[in-house]
Design a protein around this motif. Structure first.
Motif, mmCIF file in Angstrom:
data_model
loop_
_atom_site.group_PDB
_atom_site.id
_atom_site.type_symbol
_atom_site.label_atom_id
_atom_site.label_comp_id
_atom_site.label_asym_id
_atom_site.label_seq_id
_atom_site.Cartn_x
_atom_site.Cartn_y
_atom_site.Cartn_z
ATOM 1 N N GLY A 47 0.788 -1.226 0.000
ATOM 2 C CA GLY A 47 0.000 0.000 0.000
ATOM 3 C C GLY A 47 0.814 1.268 0.000
ATOM 4 N N CYS A 48 1.995 1.238 -0.611
ATOM 5 C CA CYS A 48 2.871 2.407 -0.555
ATOM 6 C C CYS A 48 2.408 3.514 -1.490
ATOM 7 N N ASP A 49 1.533 3.185 -2.459
ATOM 8 C CA ASP A 49 0.927 4.245 -3.259
ATOM 9 C C ASP A 49 1.818 4.734 -4.402
ATOM 10 N N LEU A 50 3.035 4.204 -4.473
ATOM 11 C CA LEU A 50 3.986 4.726 -5.454
ATOM 12 C C LEU A 50 3.478 4.549 -6.886
ATOM 13 N N CYS A 51 2.950 3.380 -7.193
ATOM 14 C CA CYS A 51 2.484 3.105 -8.555
ATOM 15 C C CYS A 51 1.323 4.015 -8.937
ATOM 16 N N VAL A 52 0.462 4.310 -7.948
ATOM 17 C CA VAL A 52 -0.698 5.156 -8.219
ATOM 18 C C VAL A 52 -0.233 6.541 -8.642
ATOM 19 N N VAL A 57 -1.069 7.467 -17.015
ATOM 20 C CA VAL A 57 -2.412 7.600 -17.574
ATOM 21 C C VAL A 57 -3.499 7.469 -16.500
ATOM 22 N N VAL A 58 -3.105 7.453 -15.223
ATOM 23 C CA VAL A 58 -4.045 7.401 -14.093
ATOM 24 C C VAL A 58 -4.972 6.182 -14.196
ATOM 25 N N ALA A 59 -4.382 5.014 -14.358
ATOM 26 C CA ALA A 59 -5.174 3.792 -14.481
ATOM 27 C C ALA A 59 -5.216 2.987 -13.174
ATOM 28 N N LEU A 60 -4.454 3.414 -12.168
ATOM 29 C CA LEU A 60 -4.345 2.617 -10.944
ATOM 30 C C LEU A 60 -4.977 3.343 -9.761
ATOM 31 N N ARG B 231 1.696 16.125 -6.878
ATOM 32 C CA ARG B 231 0.264 16.102 -6.623
ATOM 33 C C ARG B 231 -0.564 15.779 -7.858
ATOM 34 N N ARG B 232 0.031 15.986 -9.035
ATOM 35 C CA ARG B 232 -0.736 15.764 -10.254
ATOM 36 C C ARG B 232 -0.033 14.705 -11.099
ATOM 37 N N SER B 233 -0.790 14.104 -11.999
ATOM 38 C CA SER B 233 -0.223 13.032 -12.814
ATOM 39 C C SER B 233 0.449 13.609 -14.050
ATOM 40 N N ALA B 234 1.244 12.778 -14.704
ATOM 41 C CA ALA B 234 1.866 13.164 -15.970
ATOM 42 C C ALA B 234 0.785 13.599 -16.959
ATOM 43 N N ARG B 235 -0.355 12.935 -16.909
ATOM 44 C CA ARG B 235 -1.435 13.282 -17.842
ATOM 45 C C ARG B 235 -1.943 14.703 -17.606
ATOM 46 N N ASP B 236 -2.097 15.077 -16.315
ATOM 47 C CA ASP B 236 -2.539 16.446 -16.007
ATOM 48 C C ASP B 236 -1.568 17.464 -16.597
ATOM 49 N N TYR B 237 -0.276 17.206 -16.391
ATOM 50 C CA TYR B 237 0.730 18.152 -16.880
ATOM 51 C C TYR B 237 0.743 18.209 -18.404
#
Lengths: 74, 396
Positions: A47-52, A57-60, B231-237
């Protein structure tokens, strides 16, 4: 940060482009490619959250599973 | 069980070129590729070296050349920029067809290539070789086994072969950038330059790029440094970047992935096995670029490992010749780039602007054959005293 076995990484298969970047950074090797599909081995995830935060593409997303009541050996 | 001289995992540039090099030296080489088709999907910005540099590895063909790169521009956060005209300094590729051409060259030299072949384990080094096991994904996962005197991992940024061999581990936090790229249309025609944009608003800890392809299309992407503060994803940027600079463009394709900026591996070899290309941490730790480096590591591997195979000595000690050759050719420069990368992470936006302006002075100086390094150093001391401390910490 977390405890083994209490977490699950949900993978949005529509959004995931199978880049496997998360596989290369997962510190516990919980994420892996099964053939050409990404999978999470829950008992290994801490649950370290690193992958998220990594996923371009924000898939996780990270989900807490119902925690085991007590640890076997405390 | 069938036995070969060399088993190569991964048919990217490193895998195909080292296979070709060893097949040409007379060895029986088997190359496994997990995907059903070599080179697909593309996971790359597709910018490589000059035509002369590429021709060293492969006969040139319009099939995989998307066009020349004639220079570069680097933009700082405030808009300051440095520009350098260098005709033909690089080449924009169609990376899928480039990889396919390299694989074809290997096959024509006698390499046996099998696609849709997933490797699951590489065995221990015993009886003069390793036993590779896997599954044929095109045949309902039918089991696959083969013995090889020498095993080569060319399985890229997420190399599992390297982990199985105990040569590398998952990347530490911060060693991999989260990168996303769009193929855009209607990119205004201009010089065939690669444009790079740095700054915390654009791509924290990384940079954005615009690499022109053909017919008004371009690879537009960025990588962000994944830290606890992000705080934001690569996609946001990237969506912000594209909305501001290319409001009329459509997204034709999406590429994502981890761009590693790796520290050199302590060891790229072990008994009866070695890592080539990005799996062996050969890519440039500062830019993330890796095509030419992968080919160069494959060439050095071809020479050193070919000699080891010929002499029948596949001990780690003997295979280390490959690593020595690699270190002398590129590895040492990469070690310097790794330090530069760590310095860049510590820069705030003002310091990035200062670095771009300084680079401008260097470029102007080079063109007039007179670089004012003292003036640059003085400006660092006077205007950005903290930067000198940061540099000291990152570089020494």
């Amino acid at each position: 940060m977390g405890r083994n076995g209490s977490f699950h990484i949900a993978i949005d298969d529509v959004t995931c482009v199978q880049c496997a970047g998360c596989v290369s950074i997962c510190p516990t090797e919980a994420l892996h490619m099964q053939g050409l599909t990404l999978e999470c081995h829950d008992p290994t995830c801490i649950g370290c959250d690193l992958c998220v935060r990594f996923c371009p593409v924000v898939a996780l997303s990270l989900h807490a599973l119902s925690a085991p009541p007590v640890r076997a050996e405390a | 069980m069938r036995a070969v001289d060399v088993f190569v995992v991964g048919a990217g540039p490193a895998g195909s070129y080292v296979s070709y090099a060893l097949a040409k030296r007379g060895f029986e080489v088997f190359m496994a590729e997990k995907r059903p088709e070599v080179g697909v999907p593309v996971r790359c910005g597709e910018a490589a070296g000059s035509l002369a540099e590429l021709e060293h590895f492969l006969p040139l063909s319009d099939d995989w050349i998307a066009g020349p790169i004639d220079g570069a521009r680097l933009f700082g956060p405030s808009g300051v920029r440095v520009e350098r005209h260098m005709p033909g300094v690089g080449t924009q590729l169609h990376r899928d067809r480039f990889d396919q051409a390299l694989a074809r060259q290997a096959v024509e030299a006698g390499v046996e290539l099998q696609t849709s072949l997933q490797i699951d384990s590489v065995g221990a080094f015993e009886h003069g070789g390793r036993e590779v096991r896997g599954r044929n994904l095109a045949a309902a996962g039918a089991p696959f086994r083969m013995r090889a005197r020498l095993l080569l991992g060319a399985d890229g940024v997420e190399s599992l072969v390297g982990q199985w061999l105990g040569l590398r581990r998952a990347f530490p936090v911060g060693d991999v950038h989260s990168a996303l790229q769009y193929l855009l249309d209607q990119v205004p025609a201009g010089k065939r330059y690669i444009d790079l944009y740095a700054g915390h608003a654009v791509a924290p800890g990384g940079y954005a790029w615009v690499f022109p392809k053909q017919n008004g299309t371009a690879n537009v992407g960025l990588g962000v440094h994944v830290t606890a503060k992000l705080r934001r994803s690569a996609r946001d940027y990237l969506d912000d970047f594209v909305r501001t600079r290319f409001p009329d463009s459509r997204i034709l394709d999406v590429t994502a992935g981890g761009v590693s900026g790796p520290r050199s591996l302590k060891s790229m070899v072990t008994d009866g096995a070695a890592l080539v290309g990005e799996s062996g941490h050969t890519n440039n730790p500062f830019s993330g670029g890796g095509i030419m480096n992968a080919l160069e590591s494959a060439e050095e591997a071809g020479v050193a490992l070919g000699e080891a195979l010929r002499d029948g000595d596949l001990s780690a000690r003997r295979l280390r010749d490959y690593q020595k050759r690699w270190q002398a050719r590129v590895g040492r420069t990469n070690d310097l780039f790794f330090k530069l990368r760590n310095l860049f992470f510590r820069f705030d936006d003002h310091e990035i602007d200062w670095a771009v302006e300084s680079l401008q002075r260097v470029v102007a100086g080079v063109e007039q054959n007179n670089v004012d390094y003292t003036g640059i150093f003085r400006s660092a001391m006077l205007e950005h005293p903290k930067l000198v401390l940061k540099a000291a910490r990152a570089l020494w």
